[in-house]
Motif scaffolding. Structure first.
Motif, PDB file in Angstrom:
ATOM      1  N   HIS A  65       0.866  -1.172   0.000  1.00 20.68           N
ATOM      2  CA  HIS A  65       0.000   0.000   0.000  1.00 20.68           C
ATOM      3  C   HIS A  65       0.904   1.224   0.000  1.00 20.68           C
ATOM      4  N   HIS A  67       1.087   4.031   2.099  1.00 22.11           N
ATOM      5  CA  HIS A  67       1.478   4.862   3.256  1.00 22.11           C
ATOM      6  C   HIS A  67       2.963   5.180   3.169  1.00 22.11           C
ATOM      7  N   ASP A  69       5.426   5.258   5.119  1.00 15.69           N
ATOM      8  CA  ASP A  69       6.451   4.386   5.718  1.00 15.69           C
ATOM      9  C   ASP A  69       6.690   3.125   4.875  1.00 15.69           C
ATOM     10  N   HIS A  70       5.860   2.879   3.878  1.00  9.99           N
ATOM     11  CA  HIS A  70       6.048   1.704   3.006  1.00  9.99           C
ATOM     12  C   HIS A  70       6.585   2.066   1.624  1.00  9.99           C
ATOM     13  N   HIS A 129      -7.340  -1.040   5.208  1.00  8.54           N
ATOM     14  CA  HIS A 129      -6.287  -0.194   5.798  1.00  8.54           C
ATOM     15  C   HIS A 129      -6.058   1.014   4.898  1.00  8.54           C
ATOM     16  N   ASP A 148       0.056  -4.010   5.949  1.00  6.10           N
ATOM     17  CA  ASP A 148      -0.602  -3.555   7.181  1.00  6.10           C
ATOM     18  C   ASP A 148      -2.059  -4.019   7.246  1.00  6.10           C
TER      19      ASP A 148
HETATM   20 ZN   LIG Z   1       0.010   1.487   6.534  1.00  2.00          ZN
END
Ligand SMILES: [Zn+2]
Length: 206
Positions: A65, A67, A69-70, A129, A148
């Motif tokens: 996904h 986000h 942090d990914h 998510h 996540d």
């Molecule tokens: Zn996430």
């Protein structure tokens, strides 16, 4: 032809959404053989990820996904290892929060099979998510990489923008809890688990 490997690392950084920032540790998962591999997510640090790659040819950077942090270092890593970034199109809006003006190289559609070495990863679209969250399932390995969407202990967070609790619960029940119970679950943060362990856990929605 060499045996399949799943390599793992951990890297630290931040996650920001809705005007708040948190310190987080992310798992780095690299699946392949001694010659080639797929990188699942691109968190925080190119050198940390390249240490897990170990000089192998990277076929793709597969984002569970978008986000930050990914996907924070996805464009930099993609350029460094000359590999395409793959993301489900329903996360385009989330991606643009971190990388405005840059497009992923290809779509991760539900049912797509990504081959590396002698195995394939199947894309399972598991929204909740985030709208474009996916899991990567390898029947050959008996492993699912859940990003996540599912953690040891239950579903991923759905308290922020672009998330929906009922949707993630439906995704987990329909797409993950229908996998063989012995399937190993490698998550985006924290410890690995199994489908059986999460099925057996008392659920707040039960
Ligand atoms: Zn996430």
């Amino acid at each position: 032809m060499t045996d399949v490997r799943v390599d793992h690392g951990v890297t630290a950084g931040t996650f920001s959404l809705d005007g708040e920032t948190f310190e987080v540790e992310n798992n780095i998962w690299v699946v392949g053989n001694d010659d080639e591999c797929l990188v699942i997510d691109a968190p925080h640090s190119v050198p940390d990820i390249e240490a897990v790659i170990g000089g192998r040819r990277v076929l793709a950077i597969v984002c569970t996904h978008a986000h930050d942090d990914h996907v924070r270092v996805a464009p930099e890593l993609a350029e460094d290892v000359d590999a395409p970034i793959l993301l489900h199109p329903d996360d385009a809006e989330v991606w643009a929060l971190t990388h405005p003006g840059i497009e992923p190289d290809g779509p991760l559609m539900d049912g797509k099979r990504i081959v590396v070495g002698d195995i394939a990863l199947e894309v399972l679209h598991t929204p909740g998510h985030s709208p474009g969250s996916v899991c990567l399932y390898s029947p050959d390995l008996g492993v699912v990489f859940t990003g996540d969407t599912l953690f040891e202990g239950g579903p991923g967070a759905t308290g922020r923008s672009f998330s929906d609790h009922d949707t993630i619960v439906a995704s987990i029940q329909q797409r993950l809890f229908t996998l063989p119970p012995e399937t190993t679950v490698h998550t985006g943060h924290g410890s690995s688990t199994t489908i059986r362990a999460e099925l057996d856990r008392p659920s707040e929605d039960a």
